[in-house]
Motif scaffolding. Structure first.
Motif, PDB file in Angstrom:
ATOM      1  N   TYR A  44     -10.504   1.854 -20.811  1.00 36.09           N
ATOM      2  CA  TYR A  44     -11.114   2.689 -19.314  1.00 36.09           C
ATOM      3  C   TYR A  44     -10.057   2.573 -19.063  1.00 36.09           C
ATOM      4  CZ  TYR A  44     -12.370   5.351 -15.665  1.00 36.09           C
ATOM      5  OH  TYR A  44     -12.141   6.066 -14.895  1.00 36.09           O
ATOM      6  N   GLN A  45      -9.270   4.435 -18.645  1.00 34.59           N
ATOM      7  CA  GLN A  45      -8.008   4.086 -18.150  1.00 34.59           C
ATOM      8  C   GLN A  45      -7.809   5.105 -17.029  1.00 34.59           C
ATOM      9  OE1 GLN A  45      -5.236   6.464 -21.188  1.00 34.59           O
ATOM     10  NE2 GLN A  45      -5.726   4.773 -22.197  1.00 34.59           N
ATOM     11  N   GLY A  46      -7.239   4.944 -16.077  1.00 34.93           N
ATOM     12  CA  GLY A  46      -7.245   5.728 -15.003  1.00 34.93           C
ATOM     13  C   GLY A  46      -5.514   6.216 -14.269  1.00 34.93           C
ATOM     14  N   ARG A  47      -5.852   7.024 -12.987  1.00 34.46           N
ATOM     15  CA  ARG A  47      -4.110   6.650 -12.203  1.00 34.46           C
ATOM     16  C   ARG A  47      -3.925   6.282 -11.124  1.00 34.46           C
ATOM     17  NH1 ARG A  47      -1.241  12.111 -12.052  1.00 34.46           N
ATOM     18  NH2 ARG A  47      -3.969  12.899 -11.363  1.00 34.46           N
ATOM     19  N   ILE A  48      -3.278   5.185 -10.843  1.00 34.92           N
ATOM     20  CA  ILE A  48      -3.000   5.377  -9.282  1.00 34.92           C
ATOM     21  C   ILE A  48      -2.070   6.177  -8.944  1.00 34.92           C
ATOM     22  CG2 ILE A  48      -2.174   4.140  -7.801  1.00 34.92           C
ATOM     23  CD1 ILE A  48      -3.246   1.655  -8.815  1.00 34.92           C
ATOM     24  N   ILE A  49      -2.467   7.457  -8.108  1.00 29.04           N
ATOM     25  CA  ILE A  49      -1.270   8.157  -7.128  1.00 29.04           C
ATOM     26  C   ILE A  49      -0.623   7.240  -5.500  1.00 29.04           C
ATOM     27  CG2 ILE A  49      -1.143  10.624  -6.064  1.00 29.04           C
ATOM     28  CD1 ILE A  49      -3.336  10.972  -8.220  1.00 29.04           C
ATOM     29  N   ILE A  50       0.547   7.449  -5.569  1.00 29.19           N
ATOM     30  CA  ILE A  50       1.188   7.256  -4.422  1.00 29.19           C
ATOM     31  C   ILE A  50       1.621   7.593  -3.590  1.00 29.19           C
ATOM     32  CG2 ILE A  50       2.656   5.233  -3.082  1.00 29.19           C
ATOM     33  CD1 ILE A  50       0.419   4.005  -5.071  1.00 29.19           C
ATOM     34  N   GLN A  51       1.054   7.372  -2.371  1.00 26.15           N
ATOM     35  CA  GLN A  51       1.558   8.800  -1.193  1.00 26.15           C
ATOM     36  C   GLN A  51       1.706   8.132   0.113  1.00 26.15           C
ATOM     37  OE1 GLN A  51      -1.308  12.048  -0.696  1.00 26.15           O
ATOM     38  NE2 GLN A  51      -0.586  13.272  -2.157  1.00 26.15           N
ATOM     39  N   ALA A  52       2.414   8.249   1.103  1.00 23.85           N
ATOM     40  CA  ALA A  52       3.027   7.831   1.920  1.00 23.85           C
ATOM     41  C   ALA A  52       3.142   8.656   3.032  1.00 23.85           C
ATOM     42  CB  ALA A  52       4.691   7.846   2.000  1.00 23.85           C
ATOM     43  N   GLN A  53       2.528   8.143   5.030  1.00 25.47           N
ATOM     44  CA  GLN A  53       2.851   8.436   5.501  1.00 25.47           C
ATOM     45  C   GLN A  53       4.026   8.801   5.901  1.00 25.47           C
ATOM     46  OE1 GLN A  53       0.927   5.065   8.010  1.00 25.47           O
ATOM     47  NE2 GLN A  53      -1.259   5.791   8.010  1.00 25.47           N
ATOM     48  N   PRO A  54       4.077  10.115   6.603  1.00 28.18           N
ATOM     49  CA  PRO A  54       5.463   9.913   7.757  1.00 28.18           C
ATOM     50  C   PRO A  54       6.692   9.031   8.351  1.00 28.18           C
ATOM     51  CG  PRO A  54       4.597  11.305   8.709  1.00 28.18           C
ATOM     52  CD  PRO A  54       3.169  10.933   7.712  1.00 28.18           C
ATOM     53  N   GLU A  55       7.730   8.907   7.796  1.00 25.42           N
ATOM     54  CA  GLU A  55       8.604   7.685   8.019  1.00 25.42           C
ATOM     55  C   GLU A  55      10.363   8.329   8.725  1.00 25.42           C
ATOM     56  OE1 GLU A  55      10.344   3.284   6.582  1.00 25.42           O
ATOM     57  OE2 GLU A  55       9.327   4.866   5.426  1.00 25.42           O
ATOM     58  N   TRP A  56      10.611   8.209  10.071  1.00 25.45           N
ATOM     59  CA  TRP A  56      11.975   8.921   9.969  1.00 25.45           C
ATOM     60  C   TRP A  56      13.375   8.306   8.931  1.00 25.45           C
ATOM     61  CZ3 TRP A  56      11.547  13.305  12.029  1.00 25.45           C
ATOM     62  CH2 TRP A  56      10.180  13.533  13.550  1.00 25.45           C
ATOM     63  N   LEU A  57      13.724   9.214   8.803  1.00 23.38           N
ATOM     64  CA  LEU A  57      15.392   8.640   8.384  1.00 23.38           C
ATOM     65  C   LEU A  57      16.307   9.160   8.956  1.00 23.38           C
ATOM     66  CD1 LEU A  57      14.270  10.505   4.322  1.00 23.38           C
ATOM     67  CD2 LEU A  57      14.482   7.872   5.117  1.00 23.38           C
ATOM     68  N   GLU A  58      15.898   9.861   9.900  1.00 25.47           N
ATOM     69  CA  GLU A  58      16.647  10.861  11.328  1.00 25.47           C
ATOM     70  C   GLU A  58      16.384  10.492  11.930  1.00 25.47           C
ATOM     71  OE1 GLU A  58      21.414  13.832  11.961  1.00 25.47           O
ATOM     72  OE2 GLU A  58      19.628  13.437   9.643  1.00 25.47           O
ATOM     73  N   VAL A  59      17.145  10.662  13.439  1.00 29.59           N
ATOM     74  CA  VAL A  59      16.092  10.131  14.262  1.00 29.59           C
ATOM     75  C   VAL A  59      17.129  11.215  15.536  1.00 29.59           C
ATOM     76  CG1 VAL A  59      14.303   9.569  14.162  1.00 29.59           C
ATOM     77  CG2 VAL A  59      15.746   8.625  15.345  1.00 29.59           C
TER      78      VAL A  59
END
Length: 1036
Positions: free
Chosen positions: A312-327
């Motif tokens: 059996y096969q399935g996908r893992i899809i990664i998402q992410a909360q906002p994170e500051w790169l420049e403030v």
């Protein structure tokens, strides 16, 4: 017009006064900065706690005041309200889900501005009871798989699940055959057994902070029909979702469980990448810790047993909360200037960015441009001052960044940064005189020398920031230089005096050089300078200053003389190559000269190692040429490592020797179905250089096994069994997935071969049961390996014996003879070779006292083919029965006819007494009272004497049939140690110990040492232990 001008003058005066007052203030004021913000809160329904506290604290000057919003609407703090403020915290009394569940925000304000906190949710946790309806019974054929649905009651948040069998707390373990899904709560049994019969209940537990609540369902009865022993292929029943969404940094859990007979084994693989080191968990679960974007992809669960497999096969899809790169950061800006602020956030989906000023949405205006993460101001005014926030949000969360903008209006002021009072400068050189008053807006700058106004010329430059630069300086340039600064707020000036000195010059410059790694070198550098000033030397390598204290001993100053700045370089390395610049410097000027140092060494690392054309045992490598480090590359070396070992090993290649101008080669003799990393090293006449970065991981293609399993052996087990053992094949030699073993065996002397297929690489034995197998029957056995690509070669034939049986015959002619009061010798005739039903390991002697039962007998075992034994630890003057049995790995055979033996009486317990001695020339005569045996003691047949002249000499044994003994002694004899004991059929008695001293040739009577201590007791006792041991040795 005049009134307008007066208004401007009045306003400017007011602004100036305000700025002056602010400058004089001892405590700088600033807007609110959050130190603690509200956090998401889960409140258990029915909790004994009567309140919820949402924290909020901000640092501010003057101190902040606080307000709160719920779902965007401000909360009114009325005297009789359930809401109240404690400092900045919001306390909700008697929280109710219908009224209080929602999103909360803290608002902090002072005279400088307002900021809003992140949003925090208040949610209510609960767990209701299971349905009271009876659950249907389940009937299934024994050997088939079965699933029990949990159907948990309404709840929040998630639950953990266990199952009860028959009663609490008899929880069902997860043992590979049974599995409890933590997603649905369902119980799966891969293959039912008779022990599974009973009543089943789902047990659900909620964990909210420190409160735990559990509920359980009605029982459902499992009954089993007649067993179906047929084996069948796996069928996956518990599946993970086709698409699993996860946030970066979390743990992801995938579930997979299958029915089957035999119970299937579960394997996991990532179809578009290799296994990660973050994978943990047991077979039904795949858990990935701290999941990242590199873990995104398609995953496969495979269930396998000897009858087949299911996937059996399935996908893992990664998402992410906002994170500051420049403030944004706190900013002070001049009135009338322009300002650009930027906030950049990462996240998936991509976050949207919006802006707030003093807690309110900021929209584009005449002078203000808002464009996503950018905020632009044109011609700042005082009213632009305040607290600003940028907010980045996607469906997974929101982050806030805050900063304070202060718009300034200041008259020019040199108090913090006046023009330098004394300005030295070098003749023919250049001097730079900054003019940097504090002013807002930026001041207009003018320079004068004395009363002369300076303007730009070939020697004079006034930069846009007001800095004065004078070139080709001469003595006539000495004098007072004044900077005048002016803006619409006012005027100010500052003056410095220029003094001209002699220029610094390099008199001996460093020379370029070319050396090998490890050699030493000195670069020369001498200079002249104005004698009224101090001279210092600095060195730089490729324009980076050299820090002598951090050079690890490579760099040192060669001379401490002021005018000499020579640099010594020790044990040069490749990193020391480059352009060296010597700078001689005073406070007014400097002079520099440079030289190039070339360090030759082994080549640098090759770059860009790429793997292609992957087969089962070869790959093609290509790379880019690295630095030769000033010595031509002679050849390349290829190394590799597998996931099974962290050590790099040199690999065989085609061509065997890779020339220095090559950038590709084939790697041969690789292991099929193995994960590899490759790296390349270059060499020249100076050695082998640093390796390249490892290539990406690859896996060679599968191939049939090429090596037969080893360690073929066997034996043992129950009657009618043939057990075959082997050493499991290492991962290096499996060559492919679906690995297992094929056994061929036959009774020695017969024609046809029987075969058995054993799956799984970890298997290490096989049991063949058949009623026709006799005990200890020789079988010819062969083994070979197989995988999905085919079968490998067979091993050499080994002889393996079936299970042994206990010996069927007993030893005969058993004889027993008492040796001492506590010992006996036993001998027997061995069993015949033809009577053996296994490998004879030895014989077991059983002996028991007359009157005792044989079951209470003591036992002594011999090893091998010996036919006698010495038995110790017997009781004196006691009749014993003795029998002997043969034994092998299957057990002990029948007993021989028993024989009898009686141990002798013990030796007399009393030691010889009344010991005396007389010296006569070169002999000493020692006498003692004779010992008479009692009725229960064995007769005295003589005496034994151990004689020792001192503690360092070897003892001598003397035997006597009477109670005296003459012993020769040397003329210089002074003393000796003596032990005397009786001996007889029962053994040796207790010794008497004496210390003999020469006493002018006269005899000395000594008391019995057992009843009264003699002189030097410690010495005598210590030696007596040695003497007793020696007596036992001499008796043997």
């Amino acid at each position: 017009m005049g009134s307008a001008a007066g208004f401007v003058r009045t306003s400017l005066a007011a602004i100036t006064l305000l700025v002056w007052c602010q400058a004089q203030s001892s405590t700088r004021s600033y807007g609110p900065v959050f130190e603690e913000q509200p956090a998401h809160t889960l409140f258990p329904e029915g909790s004994a706690e009567e309140k919820v506290t949402l924290a909020c604290r901000a640092r501010a000057s003057p101190p902040a005041t606080y307000r709160w919003k719920m779902n965007g609407t401000e909360i009114k703090m009325e005297p009789d309200s359930r809401y109240r403020l404690v400092a900045g915290d919001l306390v909700i009394s008697n929280p109710v889900k219908a009224k209080d569940a929602g999103s909360y925000q803290c608002v902090a304000s002072n005279s400088r501005g307002t900021v809003v906190s992140r949003e925090a949710s208040l949610r209510f946790g609960f767990l209701q009871e299971f349905s009271a309806e009876e659950r249907d019974p389940v009937k299934i054929t024994e050997g088939w798989g079965v699933m029990f649905a949990c159907s948990p009651p309404p709840h929040y948040p998630g639950l953990s699940y266990r199952w009860l069998l028959n009663e609490f707390p008899n929880f069902i373990p997860a043992d590979g055959r049974r599995f409890v899904s933590q997603t649905t709560g369902n119980l799966y049994i891969a293959k039912t057994e008779a022990s599974d019969l009973g009543n089943y209940s789902c047990f659900a537990t909620s964990h909210i902070d420190f409160i735990t609540k559990s509920v359980f369902s009605k029982f459902s009865r499992l009954s089993l029909a007649a067993e179906d022993a047929r084996q069948y292929a796996p069928s996956i029943k518990a599946r993970f979702p086709a698409d699993t969404y996860a946030l970066a940094g979390q743990m992801v859990t995938l579930e997979c469980f299958a029915f089957g007979n035999p119970v299937p084994r579960i394997k996991w693989r990532k179809l578009d990448g290799s296994q990660s080191s973050k994978w943990i968990g047991s077979e039904p679960l795949l858990q990935i810790q701290d999941v990242g974007f590199e873990d995104e992809g398609t995953y496969e669960c495979e269930a396998e047993n000897i009858k087949g497999r299911d996937t059996y096969q399935g996908r893992i899809i990664i998402q992410a909360q906002p994170e500051w790169l420049e403030v944004i950061t706190d900013t002070e800006a001049d009135i009338g200037s322009d300002l650009r602020w930027s906030c950049v956030a990462a996240g998936k989906p991509r976050p949207a960015v919006r802006w707030l000023r003093d807690g309110q949405p900021l929209t584009p205006q005449n002078r203000i441009e808002v464009s996503g993460g950018e905020l632009r101001f044109s011609k700042l005014v005082l009213e632009d001052s305040g607290m600003y926030q940028c907010v980045a949000e996607n469906k997974h969360g929101t982050v806030y960044a805050s900063a304070e903008l202060t718009v300034q209006a200041l008259a020019p002021d040199f108090r913090l940064n006046p023009v330098k009072r004394l300005i030295p400068a070098a003749r023919s050189g250049k001097v730079i005189i900054p003019c940097q008053p504090r002013a807002a807006p930026k001041a207009t700058i003018l320079w004068t020398k004395g009363t002369e106004l300076l303007i730009n010329s070939s020697r004079v430059t006034i930069t846009t920031d007001g800095t004065l630069i004078l070139r080709n300086i001469s003595k006539s340039d000495e004098g007072k230089y004044t900077c005048f600064a002016e803006n619409f707020m006012g005027k100010a000036n500052s003056t410095g005096i220029l003094s001209v000195r002699d220029a610094t010059k390099i008199t001996l410059a460093p020379s370029s050089a070319d050396i090998n790694v490890g050699e030493n070198l000195t670069l020369q550098c001498h200079a002249s300078h104005d004698p009224t000033m101090d001279l210092t030397f600095t060195w730089s390598l490729d324009d980076f200053p050299i820090d002598f204290d951090k050079s690890e001993g490579h760099y040192r100053r060669a001379s401490m003389k002021e005018a000499i700045g020579d640099l010594s370089i020790f044990n040069t390395q490749l990193k020391h190559s480059g352009r060296y610049t010597c700078t001689a410097q005073t406070v007014v000027d400097s002079a520099s000269e440079a030289a190039t140092l070339t360090v030759r060494g082994p080549p640098g690392p090759p770059g860009g190692v790429v793997v292609r054309d992957i087969s089962d045992s070869t790959v093609q490598l290509s790379w880019s040429r690295g630095f030769d480090n000033h010595s031509p590359i002679a050849r390349y070396i290829v190394e590799a490592r597998t996931l099974l070992s962290s050590n790099w090993k040199q690999m065989r290649t085609n061509p065997v020797n890779i020339e220095g101008n090559a950038e590709t080669a084939q790697v041969v003799n690789l292991i099929p179905w193995m994960d590899y990393e490759f790296r390349v090293l270059a060499s020249n006449i100076l050695g082998v250089g640093e390796p390249s970065l490892p290539s990406s991981k690859i896996r060679t293609k599968e191939a049939a096994p090429t090596v037969a399993p080893s360690g073929l052996s066997g034996g043992g087990g129950a009657p009618n069994e043939l057990i075959i053992n082997w050493t499991p094949t290492l991962r290096d030699y499996q060559n492919g997935d679906g690995f297992g073993y094929i056994l061929s065996f036959r009774k020695k002397g017969t024609e046809g071969w029987l075969t058995a297929r054993v799956p799984h690489a970890e298997s290490l034995h096989y049991v063949y049961r058949n009623e026709s197998i006799g005990p200890y029957t020789p079988f010819e056995v062969k083994i070979k390996a197989y995988n999905r690509k085919g079968e490998g070669p067979e091993s050499l034939t080994a002889i393996v014996y079936s299970a042994e049986e206990e010996p069927k015959v007993a030893p005969f002619r058993v004889k027993a003879k008492a040796v001492l009061s506590s010992e006996m010798d036993v001998s027997w005739e061995p069993i015949e070779q033809g009577d053996m039903t296994g490998v004879l390991l030895g014989y077991e002697i059983r002996y028991w006292k007359d009157g005792d039962k044989e079951e209470a007998a003591d036992r002594v075992r011999t090893a091998g083919l010996v036919t006698s034994a010495h038995v110790t630890g017997l009781h004196p003057n006691t009749k014993y029965h003795v029998s002997v049995r043969a034994y092998n790995r299957a057990g002990t055979g029948p007993p021989s006819p028993s024989t009898n033996v009686t141990t002798t009486k013990p030796p007399p317990k009393r030691p010889p007494g009344n010991i005396s001695w007389t010296f006569s020339g070169s002999t000493v005569n020692i006498k003692w009272d004779p010992v008479v045996a009692k009725a229960d003691e064995s007769a005295v047949t003589g005496y034994k004497m151990l004689y020792r002249q001192d503690s360092h000499s070897a003892p001598t044994l003397f035997l006597a049939s009477k109670n005296q003994l003459d012993i020769p002694v040397p003329e210089d004899f002074t003393h000796a140690f003596v032990q005397i004991r009786v001996t007889g059929p029962g053994g040796d008695g207790i010794p008497a110990e004496v210390h003999i001293l020469r006493n002018s040739g006269t005899s000395m009577m000594v008391e019995d040492s057992v009843t009264r201590p003699v002189p030097h007791a410690v010495t005598i006792t210590t030696n007596s232990l040695v003497l007793v041991a020696l007596i036992r040795y001499l008796e043997l």
